[in-house]
Motif scaffolding. Structure first.
Motif, short mmCIF file in Angstrom:
data_model
loop_
_atom_site.label_atom_id
_atom_site.label_comp_id
_atom_site.label_asym_id
_atom_site.label_seq_id
_atom_site.Cartn_x
_atom_site.Cartn_y
_atom_site.Cartn_z
N THR A 17 -21.35 44.09 -90.70
CA THR A 17 -20.78 44.66 -91.85
C THR A 17 -20.78 46.08 -91.95
OG1 THR A 17 -22.98 44.54 -92.98
CG2 THR A 17 -21.38 42.84 -93.67
N LYS A 18 -20.87 46.43 -90.46
CA LYS A 18 -21.03 48.03 -90.23
C LYS A 18 -19.73 48.82 -90.93
CE LYS A 18 -23.85 49.11 -86.64
NZ LYS A 18 -24.62 50.46 -87.31
N ALA A 19 -18.62 48.25 -90.87
CA ALA A 19 -17.35 48.89 -91.24
C ALA A 19 -16.83 48.23 -92.61
CB ALA A 19 -16.08 48.81 -90.17
N ASP A 20 -17.56 47.50 -93.27
CA ASP A 20 -17.40 46.88 -94.49
C ASP A 20 -18.34 47.24 -95.68
OD1 ASP A 20 -16.47 45.27 -96.58
OD2 ASP A 20 -16.15 43.65 -95.40
N LEU A 21 -18.17 48.10 -96.49
CA LEU A 21 -19.17 48.52 -97.24
C LEU A 21 -19.56 47.50 -98.38
CD1 LEU A 21 -21.12 50.45 -98.63
CD2 LEU A 21 -19.13 51.89 -99.72
N LEU A 22 -18.38 46.80 -98.98
CA LEU A 22 -18.73 45.75 -99.87
C LEU A 22 -19.38 44.68 -99.02
CD1 LEU A 22 -15.42 45.69 -102.29
CD2 LEU A 22 -17.88 46.57 -102.86
N GLY A 23 -18.91 44.36 -98.06
CA GLY A 23 -19.65 43.46 -97.40
C GLY A 23 -21.14 43.74 -96.86
N ARG A 24 -21.27 44.74 -96.74
CA ARG A 24 -22.68 45.21 -96.57
C ARG A 24 -23.48 45.07 -97.79
NH1 ARG A 24 -25.67 48.60 -93.00
NH2 ARG A 24 -24.46 47.44 -91.58
N PHE A 77 -22.30 47.45 -105.87
CA PHE A 77 -20.98 46.58 -105.64
C PHE A 77 -20.15 46.40 -106.72
CE2 PHE A 77 -19.01 42.38 -106.19
CZ PHE A 77 -18.64 42.13 -105.08
N HIS A 78 -20.68 46.74 -107.97
CA HIS A 78 -19.92 46.72 -109.16
C HIS A 78 -19.03 47.94 -109.24
CE1 HIS A 78 -20.92 43.24 -111.13
NE2 HIS A 78 -22.19 43.66 -111.64
N TYR A 79 -19.75 49.22 -108.91
CA TYR A 79 -19.25 50.34 -108.83
C TYR A 79 -17.92 50.66 -107.74
CZ TYR A 79 -18.73 55.44 -108.01
OH TYR A 79 -18.07 56.84 -107.67
N PHE A 80 -18.18 50.14 -106.71
CA PHE A 80 -17.19 50.17 -105.64
C PHE A 80 -16.01 49.19 -105.66
CE2 PHE A 80 -20.56 52.09 -103.06
CZ PHE A 80 -20.04 53.30 -103.12
N CYS A 81 -16.43 48.14 -106.46
CA CYS A 81 -15.31 47.21 -106.97
C CYS A 81 -14.53 47.79 -107.81
CB CYS A 81 -15.84 45.82 -107.73
SG CYS A 81 -16.49 44.45 -106.29
N ARG A 82 -14.85 48.54 -108.81
CA ARG A 82 -14.05 49.21 -109.88
C ARG A 82 -13.33 50.35 -108.91
NH1 ARG A 82 -19.08 48.69 -113.16
NH2 ARG A 82 -19.47 50.87 -112.39
N ALA A 142 -12.91 39.02 -111.54
CA ALA A 142 -12.41 39.62 -110.41
C ALA A 142 -13.37 40.14 -109.33
CB ALA A 142 -11.65 40.91 -110.66
N GLN A 143 -14.71 40.62 -110.17
CA GLN A 143 -15.71 40.99 -109.02
C GLN A 143 -16.64 39.67 -108.70
OE1 GLN A 143 -17.91 43.91 -111.22
NE2 GLN A 143 -15.99 45.24 -111.50
N ARG A 144 -16.59 38.82 -109.54
CA ARG A 144 -17.46 37.48 -108.92
C ARG A 144 -16.43 36.70 -107.81
NH1 ARG A 144 -17.08 34.68 -113.25
NH2 ARG A 144 -15.00 33.77 -112.87
N GLU A 145 -15.21 36.83 -108.04
CA GLU A 145 -14.27 36.41 -107.18
C GLU A 145 -14.42 37.25 -105.62
OE1 GLU A 145 -10.39 36.19 -108.63
OE2 GLU A 145 -10.94 34.59 -110.01
N GLU A 146 -14.73 38.29 -105.83
CA GLU A 146 -14.64 39.37 -104.51
C GLU A 146 -15.97 38.90 -103.97
OE1 GLU A 146 -13.68 42.44 -101.81
OE2 GLU A 146 -12.55 40.80 -103.06
N PHE A 147 -17.26 38.84 -104.67
CA PHE A 147 -18.37 38.57 -104.09
C PHE A 147 -18.19 36.96 -103.31
CE2 PHE A 147 -22.24 35.65 -104.32
CZ PHE A 147 -23.38 36.58 -103.97
#
Length: 337
Positions: free
Chosen positions: A208-215, A268-273, A282-287
């Motif tokens: 996840t080095k290049a994926d902030l939400l993934g990290r 996670f919530h912050y960067f999803c928004r 939407a955020q649950r689905e992204e998780f």
């Protein structure tokens, strides 16, 4: 947690976390006053003073192999930068930019092996409390590196200063937990590196080095959340073994890990928004999408109440957990045939 003063209780004393130690027997309450560690801490602080930015400090920590030195450098960095990050205007907090190494430096021991080659408690040849504390020390060492890797890998992305401040505090917490574990292992006549360990914890960070939400999902919201579930069970096992001192260390670590999971949930919530993913659904689905993408192992049993306290709702991860369990059961059935 954010408003807490700088923590200096980096030792485990007679009555819990302490700023110093008293000399006692090897199996008892301490292992000396800690003058050697304090000298090393002063040296670490001097070396960090030459570092102009937080990212440069993080790179230095990641390139440091010795676990205690890694912890000392981390605490020195937190002492040096926490006030600057909290008080500076956005863009002027001294974060800087650096390139994180592909892998953190590691000591010669423990040997890193495939998970299936790690010995069970009975086959390890060490007492149960040493086995458990060694595993926990390995987790905390990786946690220090993962917090720093999050800072350094995203140091050039112009993220809010509060993000870097949060993960600096997480790194400092983890460095304190590591020191408690190293101290207790020494009291028990053992050391970190006496058993082989695996590299699964770092692999999630590498992916996840290049994926902030993934990290954020992989580390605080899955990996560290697992500690919320396991902590009480480890405490009970250590108490059953008769090692109440080690149980106290594990209980304190588990309590403090709650804030780290909450930090992951918050960002996670912050960067999803920020990416237009607004609303719980939407955020649950992204998780869940991220968990599937990285094949994250979401394994129970869960401390549901504790997870909810830090913002992890059951409907975020229960479906993924059930799907994985069905897959595991299907694999076992095929294997038996």
């Amino acid at each position: 947690w954010r408003a807490n003063p700088l923590r200096e209780d980096v030792f485990w004393g007679e009555d819990g976390a302490s700023t110093s130690l008293r000399p006692t027997s090897p199996g008892g309450q301490g292992r000396g006053e800690g003058e050697g560690e304090r000298e090393s801490e002063n040296e670490s602080e001097s070396r960090h003073a030459a570092m102009a930015t937080l990212a440069a400090c993080g790179k230095q920590v990641l390139e440091t192999a010795d676990p205690l030195e890694k912890a000392l450098l981390t605490h020195a960095a937190h002492r040096a930068f926490r006030g600057l990050l909290m008080a500076a205007p956005e863009g002027q907090g001294g974060v800087g930019q650096a390139e994180a190494p592909d892998e953190p430096a590691r000591p010669e021991k423990p040997e890193l092996v495939a998970p299936k080659l790690c010995p069970s408690p009975k086959a390890s040849g060490v007492p149960l409390n040493v086995y458990m504390l060694h595993n926990l020390a390995h987790i905390e060492l990786n946690a220090v590196d993962l917090a720093w890797d999050t800072i350094v890998s995203y140091s050039g992305h112009g993220l809010p200063l509060a993000f870097y401040s949060d993960f600096l505090r997480v790194a400092d917490d983890e460095s304190r937990h590591l020191r408690w574990c190293l101290q207790r292992l020494e009291e028990l006549g053992s050391f970190y590196g006496c058993l082989p360990s695996h590299n699964l914890l770092w692999e999630a960070g590498r992916a996840t080095k290049a994926d902030l939400l993934g990290r954020l999902v992989a580390i605080p919201m899955v990996q560290e959340a697992r500690g919320l579930d396991a902590g009480p069970r480890l405490v009970n096992k250590l108490q059953g073994f008769g090692d109440h001192r080690s149980a106290g260390i594990v209980a304190q670590i588990a309590q403090e890990e709650r804030a780290h999971v909450a930090v992951g949930v918050y960002w996670f919530h912050y960067f999803c928004r920020e990416r237009g993913l607004v609303g719980a659904a939407a955020q649950r689905e992204e998780f869940q999408r991220v968990a599937r993408q990285y094949a994250l192992d979401i394994r129970g049993p869960f401390e549901q109440q504790t997870r909810e306290l830090v913002g992890l709702q059951g409907n975020w991860y229960q479906h993924q957990h059930q799907h994985q369990e069905q897959g595991r059961q299907g694999f076992k059935s095929k294997t038996k045939r």
